[in-house]
Design an enzyme around this catalytic site. Structure first.
Site, PDB file in Angstrom:
ATOM      1  N   LYS A  16       0.854  -1.211   0.000  1.00  0.00           N
ATOM      2  CA  LYS A  16       0.000   0.000   0.000  1.00  0.00           C
ATOM      3  C   LYS A  16       0.877   1.245   0.000  1.00  0.00           C
ATOM      4  O   LYS A  16       2.037   1.211   0.437  1.00  0.00           O
ATOM      5  CB  LYS A  16      -0.940   0.034   1.209  1.00  0.00           C
ATOM      6  N   PRO A 104       9.354  -3.910   0.095  1.00  0.00           N
ATOM      7  CA  PRO A 104      10.537  -3.622   0.927  1.00  0.00           C
ATOM      8  C   PRO A 104      10.205  -3.698   2.419  1.00  0.00           C
ATOM      9  O   PRO A 104       9.119  -3.282   2.829  1.00  0.00           O
ATOM     10  CB  PRO A 104      10.927  -2.196   0.517  1.00  0.00           C
ATOM     11  N   VAL A 105      11.140  -4.231   3.204  1.00  0.00           N
ATOM     12  CA  VAL A 105      10.924  -4.387   4.651  1.00  0.00           C
ATOM     13  C   VAL A 105      11.131  -3.045   5.351  1.00  0.00           C
ATOM     14  O   VAL A 105      12.089  -2.323   5.058  1.00  0.00           O
ATOM     15  CB  VAL A 105      11.896  -5.452   5.217  1.00  0.00           C
ATOM     16  N   GLY A 111       4.520  -4.187   4.291  1.00  0.00           N
ATOM     17  CA  GLY A 111       4.853  -5.549   3.881  1.00  0.00           C
ATOM     18  C   GLY A 111       4.530  -6.588   4.951  1.00  0.00           C
ATOM     19  O   GLY A 111       3.985  -7.656   4.641  1.00  0.00           O
ATOM     20  N   ALA A 114       0.893  -7.021   5.005  1.00  0.00           N
ATOM     21  CA  ALA A 114       0.462  -7.810   3.837  1.00  0.00           C
ATOM     22  C   ALA A 114       0.641  -9.299   4.124  1.00  0.00           C
ATOM     23  O   ALA A 114      -0.253 -10.108   3.847  1.00  0.00           O
ATOM     24  CB  ALA A 114       1.274  -7.402   2.606  1.00  0.00           C
ATOM     25  N   ASP A 146      -2.612  -1.583   9.837  1.00  0.00           N
ATOM     26  CA  ASP A 146      -2.657  -1.647   8.374  1.00  0.00           C
ATOM     27  C   ASP A 146      -3.100  -3.013   7.846  1.00  0.00           C
ATOM     28  O   ASP A 146      -3.236  -3.181   6.636  1.00  0.00           O
ATOM     29  CB  ASP A 146      -1.252  -1.384   7.798  1.00  0.00           C
TER      30      ASP A 146
HETATM   31  C1  SUD Z   1       2.370   4.655   9.207  1.00  0.00           C
HETATM   32  C2  SUD Z   1       1.372   3.666   8.648  1.00  0.00           C
HETATM   33  C3  SUD Z   1       0.488   4.412   7.631  1.00  0.00           C
HETATM   34  O1  SUD Z   1      -0.387   3.538   6.952  1.00  0.00           O
HETATM   35  O2  SUD Z   1       1.942   2.559   7.966  1.00  0.00           O
HETATM   36  P1  SUD Z   1       3.473   2.188   7.601  1.00  0.00           P
HETATM   37  O3  SUD Z   1       3.988   3.342   6.815  1.00  0.00           O
HETATM   38  O4  SUD Z   1       4.228   1.969   8.855  1.00  0.00           O
HETATM   39  O5  SUD Z   1       3.387   0.949   6.752  1.00  0.00           O
HETATM   40  C4  SUD Z   1       0.484   3.071   9.764  1.00  0.00           C
HETATM   41  O6  SUD Z   1      -0.137   4.073  10.525  1.00  0.00           O
HETATM   42  C5  SUD Z   1       1.235   2.119  10.670  1.00  0.00           C
HETATM   43  O7  SUD Z   1       0.482   0.967  10.754  1.00  0.00           O
HETATM   44  P2  SUD Z   1       1.095  -0.402  11.316  1.00  0.00           P
HETATM   45  O8  SUD Z   1       2.490  -0.578  10.771  1.00  0.00           O
HETATM   46  O9  SUD Z   1       0.085  -1.473  11.089  1.00  0.00           O
HETATM   47  O10 SUD Z   1       1.239  -0.007  12.815  1.00  0.00           O
HETATM   48  P3  SUD Z   1       0.914  -0.811  14.159  1.00  0.00           P
HETATM   49  O11 SUD Z   1       1.683  -2.090  14.141  1.00  0.00           O
HETATM   50  O12 SUD Z   1      -0.548  -0.837  14.430  1.00  0.00           O
HETATM   51  O13 SUD Z   1       1.606   0.187  15.193  1.00  0.00           O
HETATM   52  C6  SUD Z   1       3.008   0.328  15.281  1.00  0.00           C
HETATM   53  C7  SUD Z   1       3.283   1.587  16.069  1.00  0.00           C
HETATM   54  O14 SUD Z   1       3.038   2.738  15.236  1.00  0.00           O
HETATM   55  C8  SUD Z   1       2.471   3.790  15.983  1.00  0.00           C
HETATM   56  N1  SUD Z   1       1.115   4.102  15.473  1.00  0.00           N
HETATM   57  C9  SUD Z   1       0.532   3.301  14.551  1.00  0.00           C
HETATM   58  C10 SUD Z   1      -0.713   3.620  14.030  1.00  0.00           C
HETATM   59  C11 SUD Z   1      -1.348   4.784  14.522  1.00  0.00           C
HETATM   60  N2  SUD Z   1      -2.568   5.153  14.080  1.00  0.00           N
HETATM   61  N3  SUD Z   1      -0.747   5.563  15.452  1.00  0.00           N
HETATM   62  C12 SUD Z   1       0.490   5.244  15.923  1.00  0.00           C
HETATM   63  O15 SUD Z   1       1.037   5.970  16.753  1.00  0.00           O
HETATM   64  C13 SUD Z   1       2.437   3.316  17.428  1.00  0.00           C
HETATM   65  O16 SUD Z   1       3.664   3.720  18.022  1.00  0.00           O
HETATM   66  C14 SUD Z   1       2.406   1.803  17.295  1.00  0.00           C
HETATM   67  O17 SUD Z   1       2.933   1.133  18.411  1.00  0.00           O
HETATM   68  N1  ADP Z   2       6.413 -10.799   7.492  1.00  0.00           N
HETATM   69  C1  ADP Z   2       7.128  -9.699   7.732  1.00  0.00           C
HETATM   70  N2  ADP Z   2       7.650  -8.990   6.711  1.00  0.00           N
HETATM   71  C2  ADP Z   2       8.345  -7.862   6.961  1.00  0.00           C
HETATM   72  N3  ADP Z   2       8.617  -7.371   8.183  1.00  0.00           N
HETATM   73  C3  ADP Z   2       8.119  -8.029   9.230  1.00  0.00           C
HETATM   74  C4  ADP Z   2       7.358  -9.212   9.049  1.00  0.00           C
HETATM   75  N4  ADP Z   2       6.975  -9.624  10.262  1.00  0.00           N
HETATM   76  C5  ADP Z   2       7.482  -8.764  11.150  1.00  0.00           C
HETATM   77  N5  ADP Z   2       8.188  -7.796  10.557  1.00  0.00           N
HETATM   78  C6  ADP Z   2       8.845  -6.668  11.248  1.00  0.00           C
HETATM   79  O1  ADP Z   2       8.043  -5.503  11.024  1.00  0.00           O
HETATM   80  C7  ADP Z   2       8.841  -4.360  10.784  1.00  0.00           C
HETATM   81  C8  ADP Z   2       8.060  -3.420   9.851  1.00  0.00           C
HETATM   82  O2  ADP Z   2       8.055  -4.000   8.581  1.00  0.00           O
HETATM   83  P1  ADP Z   2       7.079  -3.650   7.358  1.00  0.00           P
HETATM   84  O3  ADP Z   2       5.701  -4.075   7.655  1.00  0.00           O
HETATM   85  O4  ADP Z   2       7.743  -4.233   6.159  1.00  0.00           O
HETATM   86  O5  ADP Z   2       7.214  -2.084   7.227  1.00  0.00           O
HETATM   87  P2  ADP Z   2       6.315  -0.802   7.462  1.00  0.00           P
HETATM   88  O6  ADP Z   2       5.688  -0.923   8.853  1.00  0.00           O
HETATM   89  O7  ADP Z   2       7.290   0.323   7.357  1.00  0.00           O
HETATM   90  O8  ADP Z   2       5.304  -0.744   6.382  1.00  0.00           O
HETATM   91  C9  ADP Z   2      10.146  -4.911  10.198  1.00  0.00           C
HETATM   92  O9  ADP Z   2      11.245  -4.147  10.605  1.00  0.00           O
HETATM   93  C10 ADP Z   2      10.233  -6.336  10.729  1.00  0.00           C
HETATM   94  O10 ADP Z   2      11.111  -6.423  11.822  1.00  0.00           O
END
Ligand code: SUD
Ligand code: ADP
Length: 308
Positions: A16, A104-105, A111, A114, A146
């Protein structure tokens, strides 16, 4: 008589990007209140669930070395959460996962989420549960903000902590170039950095998504480009200043606009069409501002079974 072992199930799951990410206040549970517009892209991971052997997880592909191969893997946690949800926790002990990564991780493209969504759908089929996607989404929301979106895909407005979804009309296909950075960024650190920037000053906010939703409905990338926005971008750039140069390079290469995806550091560039995306990707790859470049399109569907 021994029960037959069901055949393996492979699910393909999209990445996404956040076309719009407005970050509000921190809630009592520590999460930030969000208004976001997700779009699922054709850059995917594949998750295969196999029954009848030892449990465990194998990971190959993009960034595989930095993906946890134990209970910290979000897909492994998803298998356990689903088994518990249906009152059969022992089932999780007999599932092996094979993950092929294209996403990408720690790149801000969800990811791990997903893979969790892929594991939920794959095990639901493997175990013959025939669960509705909405029920899988309830389990998904317990795993990460997410994860539900990765199940549904398409284009959606996310609220709450990002897990409450409403589909959004998005006409036509949009063409993107993705610039992967050398290393990932931690999502909690990026949210923490935004909190710090907001305590110290008043970084710009993207506001409401209405104009962007209208541009999506029009299907016109030229209308959409100036409306892309992400409140986490300033925080990602603060932690990784080189992203400023990457964003400039994409626009210089001919993209209509660039934005940091979610918590970064992947940068997403919107292009006018598929040919333009190929040209932008080639030029960006030669500019030396990122590790790898990919083209992708969206919206695409969420997690779905992949027939070999
Ligand atoms: C920033 C976003 C944008 O879509 O995605 P990524 O760019 O990481 O993929 C999301 O909010 C990430 O979602 P996701 O990666 O599922 O986060 P979660 O595991 O639920 O939360 C990880 C940490 O991110 C912070 N968090 C997440 C979601 C949110 N609405 N507020 C937060 O403050 C919190 O510190 C939480 O402990
Ligand atoms: N199946 C998985 N694929 C990628 N990362 C994972 C997975 N399970 C746990 N992780 C952990 O989640 C962290 C966030 O990864 P990712 O979901 O790829 O990125 P983002 O939250 O930036 O979208 C990684 O640093 C990794 O340690």
């Amino acid at each position: 008589m021994l029960a037959a072992v069901p055949p393996p199930v492979t699910v393909r799951v999209p990445s996404k990007i956040n076309l719009h990410l407005s970050v509000g206040d921190v809630r009592d549970d520590g999460y930030h209140e969000l208004t976001t517009v997700f779009q699922a892209l054709s850059l995917t991971d594949e998750v295969t669930a196999l029954a009848g052997g030892d449990s465990g997880v194998e990971v190959s592909g993009e960034g595989a070395r930095s993906v946890p191969k134990n209970e910290d893997n979000l897909a492994v946690r998803a298998v356990r959460a689903l088994a518990e949800h249906v009152g059969r926790p022992e089932r999780a002990e007999r599932v092996r996962l094979v993950i092929r990564k294209g996403i990408p991780v720690a790149g801000g493209m969800a990811g791990g989420s997903a893979d969790a969504a892929g594991a939920l759908l794959a095990c639901s089929i493997l175990w013959g549960l025939d669960l509705h996607r909405d029920e899988l989404a309830e389990v998904a929301a317990t795993l990460g903000s997410d994860v539900p979106f990765a199940l549904y895909g398409g284009t959606a407005l996310g609220t709450g902590r990002g897990e409450q979804l409403v589909p959004v009309l998005s006409r036509h296909t949009f063409h993107w170039v993705l610039a992967f950075d050398q290393r990932g960024l931690s999502t909690p650190k990026v949210y923490g950095e935004l909190d710090r920037l907001r305590e110290a000053g008043d970084p710009p906010r993207v506001g409401a998504p209405e104009a962007l939703l209208e541009a999506l409905a029009s299907g016109d990338p030229h209308r959409l480009a100036p409306l892309l926005g992400n409140d986490l971008q300033a925080a990602a750039i603060s932690l990784r200043p080189g992203l400023r140069r990457t964003l400039r390079a994409g626009v210089t290469a001919g993209a209509l606009a660039g934005v940091v995806s979610g918590s970064g550091p992947t940068c997403a560039f919107l292009c006018s069409d598929a040919d333009s995306a190929l040209k932008v990707a080639a030029e960006l790859a030669g500019a030396g501002v990122c590790r790898t470049v990919r083209v992708a399109h969206g919206p695409v569907p969420g997690a779905r079974v992949h027939e070999e």
